[in-house]
Design a protein around this motif. Sequence first.
Motif, PDB file in Angstrom:
ATOM      1  N   THR A  94      55.865  45.503  31.085  1.00  0.00           N
ATOM      2  CA  THR A  94      54.526  46.085  31.248  1.00  0.00           C
ATOM      3  C   THR A  94      53.540  44.982  31.602  1.00  0.00           C
ATOM      4  O   THR A  94      53.806  43.793  31.370  1.00  0.00           O
ATOM      5  CB  THR A  94      54.084  46.756  29.944  1.00  0.00           C
ATOM      6  N   PRO A  95      52.368  45.328  32.162  1.00  0.00           N
ATOM      7  CA  PRO A  95      51.343  44.324  32.451  1.00  0.00           C
ATOM      8  C   PRO A  95      50.949  43.508  31.218  1.00  0.00           C
ATOM      9  O   PRO A  95      50.717  42.297  31.324  1.00  0.00           O
ATOM     10  CB  PRO A  95      50.172  45.165  32.964  1.00  0.00           C
ATOM     11  N   ALA A  96      50.883  44.143  30.049  1.00  0.00           N
ATOM     12  CA  ALA A  96      50.534  43.424  28.821  1.00  0.00           C
ATOM     13  C   ALA A  96      51.603  42.389  28.473  1.00  0.00           C
ATOM     14  O   ALA A  96      51.288  41.260  28.067  1.00  0.00           O
ATOM     15  CB  ALA A  96      50.355  44.412  27.670  1.00  0.00           C
ATOM     16  N   GLN A  97      52.879  42.760  28.618  1.00  0.00           N
ATOM     17  CA  GLN A  97      53.961  41.815  28.343  1.00  0.00           C
ATOM     18  C   GLN A  97      53.947  40.651  29.321  1.00  0.00           C
ATOM     19  O   GLN A  97      54.168  39.498  28.940  1.00  0.00           O
ATOM     20  CB  GLN A  97      55.311  42.542  28.403  1.00  0.00           C
ATOM     21  N   ARG A  98      53.660  40.955  30.578  1.00  0.00           N
ATOM     22  CA  ARG A  98      53.581  39.888  31.582  1.00  0.00           C
ATOM     23  C   ARG A  98      52.446  38.917  31.270  1.00  0.00           C
ATOM     24  O   ARG A  98      52.607  37.697  31.388  1.00  0.00           O
ATOM     25  CB  ARG A  98      53.377  40.494  32.979  1.00  0.00           C
ATOM     26  N   ARG A  99      51.297  39.462  30.856  1.00  0.00           N
ATOM     27  CA  ARG A  99      50.165  38.588  30.509  1.00  0.00           C
ATOM     28  C   ARG A  99      50.519  37.690  29.326  1.00  0.00           C
ATOM     29  O   ARG A  99      50.191  36.496  29.322  1.00  0.00           O
ATOM     30  CB  ARG A  99      48.929  39.424  30.181  1.00  0.00           C
ATOM     31  N   ALA A 100      51.188  38.253  28.333  1.00  0.00           N
ATOM     32  CA  ALA A 100      51.561  37.462  27.157  1.00  0.00           C
ATOM     33  C   ALA A 100      52.513  36.328  27.535  1.00  0.00           C
ATOM     34  O   ALA A 100      52.373  35.193  27.059  1.00  0.00           O
ATOM     35  CB  ALA A 100      52.203  38.364  26.100  1.00  0.00           C
ATOM     36  N   ILE A 101      53.470  36.618  28.392  1.00  0.00           N
ATOM     37  CA  ILE A 101      54.416  35.590  28.835  1.00  0.00           C
ATOM     38  C   ILE A 101      53.698  34.522  29.653  1.00  0.00           C
ATOM     39  O   ILE A 101      53.958  33.324  29.505  1.00  0.00           O
ATOM     40  CB  ILE A 101      55.560  36.239  29.638  1.00  0.00           C
ATOM     41  N   ALA A 102      52.766  34.932  30.513  1.00  0.00           N
ATOM     42  CA  ALA A 102      51.995  33.978  31.313  1.00  0.00           C
ATOM     43  C   ALA A 102      51.188  33.048  30.412  1.00  0.00           C
ATOM     44  O   ALA A 102      51.136  31.827  30.636  1.00  0.00           O
ATOM     45  CB  ALA A 102      51.070  34.725  32.270  1.00  0.00           C
ATOM     46  N   VAL A 103      50.571  33.607  29.366  1.00  0.00           N
ATOM     47  CA  VAL A 103      49.784  32.796  28.440  1.00  0.00           C
ATOM     48  C   VAL A 103      50.675  31.796  27.718  1.00  0.00           C
ATOM     49  O   VAL A 103      50.362  30.604  27.645  1.00  0.00           O
ATOM     50  CB  VAL A 103      49.051  33.697  27.412  1.00  0.00           C
ATOM     51  N   LEU A 136      46.829  24.311  35.678  1.00  0.00           N
ATOM     52  CA  LEU A 136      47.462  25.332  34.844  1.00  0.00           C
ATOM     53  C   LEU A 136      46.679  26.644  34.880  1.00  0.00           C
ATOM     54  O   LEU A 136      47.264  27.727  34.836  1.00  0.00           O
ATOM     55  CB  LEU A 136      47.598  24.845  33.401  1.00  0.00           C
ATOM     56  N   LEU A 137      45.363  26.541  34.962  1.00  0.00           N
ATOM     57  CA  LEU A 137      44.555  27.757  35.097  1.00  0.00           C
ATOM     58  C   LEU A 137      44.893  28.468  36.406  1.00  0.00           C
ATOM     59  O   LEU A 137      45.008  29.708  36.435  1.00  0.00           O
ATOM     60  CB  LEU A 137      43.069  27.407  35.048  1.00  0.00           C
ATOM     61  N   ILE A 138      45.075  27.692  37.480  1.00  0.00           N
ATOM     62  CA  ILE A 138      45.460  28.281  38.766  1.00  0.00           C
ATOM     63  C   ILE A 138      46.832  28.939  38.652  1.00  0.00           C
ATOM     64  O   ILE A 138      47.062  30.027  39.185  1.00  0.00           O
ATOM     65  CB  ILE A 138      45.454  27.204  39.870  1.00  0.00           C
ATOM     66  N   VAL A 139      47.764  28.273  37.938  1.00  0.00           N
ATOM     67  CA  VAL A 139      49.090  28.852  37.724  1.00  0.00           C
ATOM     68  C   VAL A 139      48.971  30.178  36.977  1.00  0.00           C
ATOM     69  O   VAL A 139      49.607  31.174  37.343  1.00  0.00           O
ATOM     70  CB  VAL A 139      49.993  27.875  36.934  1.00  0.00           C
ATOM     71  N   PHE A 140      48.146  30.193  35.925  1.00  0.00           N
ATOM     72  CA  PHE A 140      47.959  31.410  35.135  1.00  0.00           C
ATOM     73  C   PHE A 140      47.410  32.545  35.995  1.00  0.00           C
ATOM     74  O   PHE A 140      47.897  33.682  35.945  1.00  0.00           O
ATOM     75  CB  PHE A 140      47.014  31.112  33.971  1.00  0.00           C
ATOM     76  N   LEU A 141      46.406  32.225  36.820  1.00  0.00           N
ATOM     77  CA  LEU A 141      45.835  33.246  37.702  1.00  0.00           C
ATOM     78  C   LEU A 141      46.856  33.713  38.738  1.00  0.00           C
ATOM     79  O   LEU A 141      46.895  34.895  39.093  1.00  0.00           O
ATOM     80  CB  LEU A 141      44.581  32.685  38.398  1.00  0.00           C
ATOM     81  N   ALA A 142      47.708  32.772  39.210  1.00  0.00           N
ATOM     82  CA  ALA A 142      48.753  33.146  40.168  1.00  0.00           C
ATOM     83  C   ALA A 142      49.756  34.086  39.522  1.00  0.00           C
ATOM     84  O   ALA A 142      50.236  35.038  40.157  1.00  0.00           O
ATOM     85  CB  ALA A 142      49.455  31.893  40.695  1.00  0.00           C
ATOM     86  N   PHE A 143      50.070  33.837  38.242  1.00  0.00           N
ATOM     87  CA  PHE A 143      50.979  34.737  37.522  1.00  0.00           C
ATOM     88  C   PHE A 143      50.384  36.134  37.417  1.00  0.00           C
ATOM     89  O   PHE A 143      51.073  37.135  37.633  1.00  0.00           O
ATOM     90  CB  PHE A 143      51.269  34.195  36.123  1.00  0.00           C
ATOM     91  N   LEU A 144      49.102  36.193  37.068  1.00  0.00           N
ATOM     92  CA  LEU A 144      48.449  37.493  36.924  1.00  0.00           C
ATOM     93  C   LEU A 144      48.380  38.230  38.260  1.00  0.00           C
ATOM     94  O   LEU A 144      48.489  39.459  38.320  1.00  0.00           O
ATOM     95  CB  LEU A 144      47.045  37.328  36.344  1.00  0.00           C
ATOM     96  N   ALA A 145      48.180  37.449  39.335  1.00  0.00           N
ATOM     97  CA  ALA A 145      48.028  38.065  40.656  1.00  0.00           C
ATOM     98  C   ALA A 145      49.325  38.041  41.452  1.00  0.00           C
ATOM     99  O   ALA A 145      49.315  38.312  42.657  1.00  0.00           O
ATOM    100  CB  ALA A 145      46.937  37.335  41.438  1.00  0.00           C
ATOM    101  N   ALA A 146      50.453  37.719  40.781  1.00  0.00           N
ATOM    102  CA  ALA A 146      51.729  37.545  41.480  1.00  0.00           C
ATOM    103  C   ALA A 146      52.092  38.713  42.389  1.00  0.00           C
ATOM    104  O   ALA A 146      52.441  38.502  43.567  1.00  0.00           O
ATOM    105  CB  ALA A 146      52.843  37.284  40.472  1.00  0.00           C
ATOM    106  N   PRO A 147      52.017  39.960  41.922  1.00  0.00           N
ATOM    107  CA  PRO A 147      52.384  41.072  42.815  1.00  0.00           C
ATOM    108  C   PRO A 147      51.502  41.133  44.061  1.00  0.00           C
ATOM    109  O   PRO A 147      51.996  41.360  45.171  1.00  0.00           O
ATOM    110  CB  PRO A 147      52.188  42.309  41.930  1.00  0.00           C
ATOM    111  N   SER A 148      50.208  40.895  43.897  1.00  0.00           N
ATOM    112  CA  SER A 148      49.285  40.940  45.036  1.00  0.00           C
ATOM    113  C   SER A 148      49.540  39.793  46.005  1.00  0.00           C
ATOM    114  O   SER A 148      49.497  39.972  47.226  1.00  0.00           O
ATOM    115  CB  SER A 148      47.829  40.888  44.545  1.00  0.00           C
ATOM    116  N   ILE A 149      49.812  38.583  45.453  1.00  0.00           N
ATOM    117  CA  ILE A 149      50.082  37.420  46.304  1.00  0.00           C
ATOM    118  C   ILE A 149      51.335  37.660  47.143  1.00  0.00           C
ATOM    119  O   ILE A 149      51.363  37.378  48.346  1.00  0.00           O
ATOM    120  CB  ILE A 149      50.258  36.150  45.443  1.00  0.00           C
ATOM    121  N   GLU A 150      52.366  38.180  46.508  1.00  0.00           N
ATOM    122  CA  GLU A 150      53.626  38.419  47.223  1.00  0.00           C
ATOM    123  C   GLU A 150      53.429  39.439  48.342  1.00  0.00           C
ATOM    124  O   GLU A 150      53.939  39.275  49.447  1.00  0.00           O
ATOM    125  CB  GLU A 150      54.699  38.899  46.252  1.00  0.00           C
TER     126      GLU A 150
END
Length: 209
Positions: free
Chosen positions: A35-44, A157-171
Amino acid sequence: MTELPALITALTTMFIIIDPPGLAPVFIALTQGMTPAQRRAIAVRACVVSAVLMIVFLFLGEAVLGFIGISMDAFRIAGGILLFLTALDMLFQRRQARREDSAAEGQAEHHDDPSVFPLALPLIVGPGAITTIILLAGQAEGAADFGAIAGVLMTVLLIVFLAFLAAPSIERALGKTGLNIVTRVLGMLLAALAVQFVLDGLRGFGIGG
């Protein structure tokens, strides 16, 4: 190091080494079906663990080198060569293939939480990142410089975190071809920076300077 051009160079180097756009599809593969919540937790968690590892290498990396009798100039030359090899991997797409293999291995072994392995280590804080952090630490001349480098690391690392959150859109936005182009351009820049590290090390030994 606290001068703006040096900070920009450090930020550029770390960005190229870690390659947030290249990590985005790997993050998607590792968190598939979550889920999006699980993905955010893993990214953090991945970014927090990476931050701790980076700070450890920033403050203790050079001390370890001194303990085993390696000079910073020798490490600059060796580090530059290693970074150049990384750049070649990026140019010929071998690096992304290895990342995907590591991601598959990590998914098989740690399906529930890939935040520490393979995301934080070795995908974010890999050999290239560790080498670069120690090289940057070797250029620091005081607390202000170390603080500036730490700020650069946290920014990446902040850029990495934002890339993780936006991963589907970036791809979706870049597509496979777009990601390949970005990776190759970053590889060219990293190759030039690697050569500069080698030249700086040679100058430290009184060669070519």
